[in-house]
Design a protein around this motif. Structure first.
Motif, PDB file in Angstrom:
ATOM      1  N   ARG A 159      18.864  38.578   0.520  1.00  0.00           N
ATOM      2  CA  ARG A 159      20.112  38.180   1.177  1.00  0.00           C
ATOM      3  C   ARG A 159      19.857  37.108   2.228  1.00  0.00           C
ATOM      4  O   ARG A 159      20.627  36.161   2.363  1.00  0.00           O
ATOM      5  CB  ARG A 159      20.763  39.409   1.826  1.00  0.00           C
TER       6      ARG A 159
ATOM      7  N   GLN B 295      19.388  33.433   0.902  1.00  0.00           N
ATOM      8  CA  GLN B 295      20.583  32.702   0.516  1.00  0.00           C
ATOM      9  C   GLN B 295      21.105  31.842   1.663  1.00  0.00           C
ATOM     10  O   GLN B 295      21.541  30.710   1.464  1.00  0.00           O
ATOM     11  CB  GLN B 295      21.677  33.693   0.075  1.00  0.00           C
TER      12      GLN B 295
ATOM     13  N   SER C 155      15.083  34.425  -4.949  1.00  0.00           N
ATOM     14  CA  SER C 155      16.451  34.552  -4.453  1.00  0.00           C
ATOM     15  C   SER C 155      16.976  33.264  -3.844  1.00  0.00           C
ATOM     16  O   SER C 155      17.918  33.301  -3.069  1.00  0.00           O
ATOM     17  CB  SER C 155      16.499  35.665  -3.402  1.00  0.00           C
TER      18      SER C 155
ATOM     19  N   PRO D 156      19.190  30.048  -3.382  1.00  0.00           N
ATOM     20  CA  PRO D 156      20.496  29.660  -3.935  1.00  0.00           C
ATOM     21  C   PRO D 156      20.293  28.570  -4.980  1.00  0.00           C
ATOM     22  O   PRO D 156      19.267  27.867  -4.977  1.00  0.00           O
ATOM     23  CB  PRO D 156      21.241  29.134  -2.704  1.00  0.00           C
TER      24      PRO D 156
END
Length: 355
Positions: free
Chosen positions: A258, A261, A335, A337
């Motif tokens: 998370r 990102q 992870s 983006p």
């Protein structure tokens, strides 16, 4: 006039720590600390009688609650410091980083020093990965380092290289490089690659098994158990240790995902602001992303996502098609983006500046 311009530039590039980025930085750090607290609690709980004996002998006037609070706090801080140092060492060793001296790359050092001055931060050390695959990353800690590949320097023009270096300095300035470096420790222990000469399964099972067995001892069950029963529990802890380590690492992996990102978007914008050329960073991302598809397959070897997660782009430095996971469980942190979305945002930012 020059000094005034530098002060104005610094004001423009102050860390853009959005509320969401701050929350995710804090959440990831808390997850790491809680995982360490589990280890510290299990270890100290297993040797609780010895700790109480030391308190009685050395500081009988100190209340037991205060004694334990101080002991746990000191042990936790020490573990976090060791973990950060170890994670940094493992990350650099996995990519064969060579620390550069200024005499080897004076122009590169001058670029980093100039950009660091504008960003109002200390210039980091600079490392080099001998790889044709263009990429870079930063590791935090007491001695932060900005790492570039030889392929990155060869494929970018001056403006693009400035923008990419500014992006990495933004990671260091925002402290997310330190948090991400710290967060790679548990996933590294659970990856397929050997560390310190130990295969993954043995390393993970030993570490996780030690935590499980320490918990059993802390609960006091072994005090009334037979040696045979204790041996069976120790063997079972060793067998299940890898699963326990995976469970312990999962929250860190999820929250790191998370965090990644947001941290890339923030560093993109901060790096574009610092270099003053958002289009140059967009061009660099597009060029580097396209170059991966044309790189010979034998020049690409997987780094199990751990180092890849710290990089500018998530393809790491090398990947070997002959090396697969073999069906084994691997914790991954891929992870980033989408690169296309990062490029679109940078070009929108460039249009905002022009208008």
């Amino acid at each position: 006039m020059v000094l005034r311009g530098c002060r104005e530039k610094r004001a423009d590039v102050s860390p853009q720590r959005s509320t969401r980025l701050r929350r995710r930085l804090a959440a990831t750090l808390v997850a790491v600390v809680l995982a360490d607290l589990v280890f510290v609690g299990a270890l100290l709980g297993a040797i609780a009688p010895l700790v109480e004996t030391l308190r009685t002998a050395l500081a009988p006037a100190i209340p037991a609650t205060l004694w334990w609070l101080v002991l746990v706090s000191v042990a936790l801080l020490a573990l976090v410091a060791v973990q950060l140092r170890t994670a940094r060492t493992m990350t650099l060793s996995r990519t064969d980083v060579r620390r550069l001296s200024e005499s080897e790359a004076p122009a590169l050092f001058e670029r980093v020093r100039r950009l660091a001055t504008l960003a109002d931060c200390q210039p980091p050390a600079i490392g080099l990965v001998d790889s044709d695959v263009p990429n870079c990353f930063s590791v935090g800690g007491r001695d932060p380092m900005l790492v570039v590949s030889s392929g990155l320097r060869d494929q970018l023009n001056d403006d693009e290289l400035d923008a990419v270096l500014a992006h990495e300095l933004a990671h260091l300035r925002n402290r997310d490089a330190t948090v991400m470096t710290l967060a790679t420790f548990l996933p590294t222990l659970a990856t397929d690659r050997p560390v310190a000469g130990l295969p993954r399964w043995l390393r993970a099972n030993l570490f996780g098994g030690a935590i499980l067995f320490a918990f059993v001892v802390a609960l006091g069950w072994t005090q009334s158990a037979s040696p045979t029963a204790i041996g069976l529990v120790a063997a079972l802890s060793l067998v299940l240790g890898g699963i326990a380590l995976g469970v312990l690492a999962t929250p860190v992996v999820y929250l790191s995902h998370r965090l990644s990102q947001d941290r890339e978007f923030v560093a993109d914008r901060a790096g574009a602001t610092l270099s003053g050329k958002p289009e140059a960073l967009a061009s660099a991302l597009e060029k580097l992303d396209d170059s991966v598809g044309s790189t010979p397959q034998q020049d690409l070897r997987s780094l199990d996502g751990v180092v890849d997660e710290l990089c500018l782009l998530p393809h790491g430095f090398v990947r070997d098609a002959a090396e697969g996971d073999g069906g084994r469980f691997t914790i991954r942190l891929r992870s980033h983006p989408p690169t296309s979305e990062r490029i679109d945002r940078l070009r929108e930012f460039a249009a905002e500046i022009e208008s």
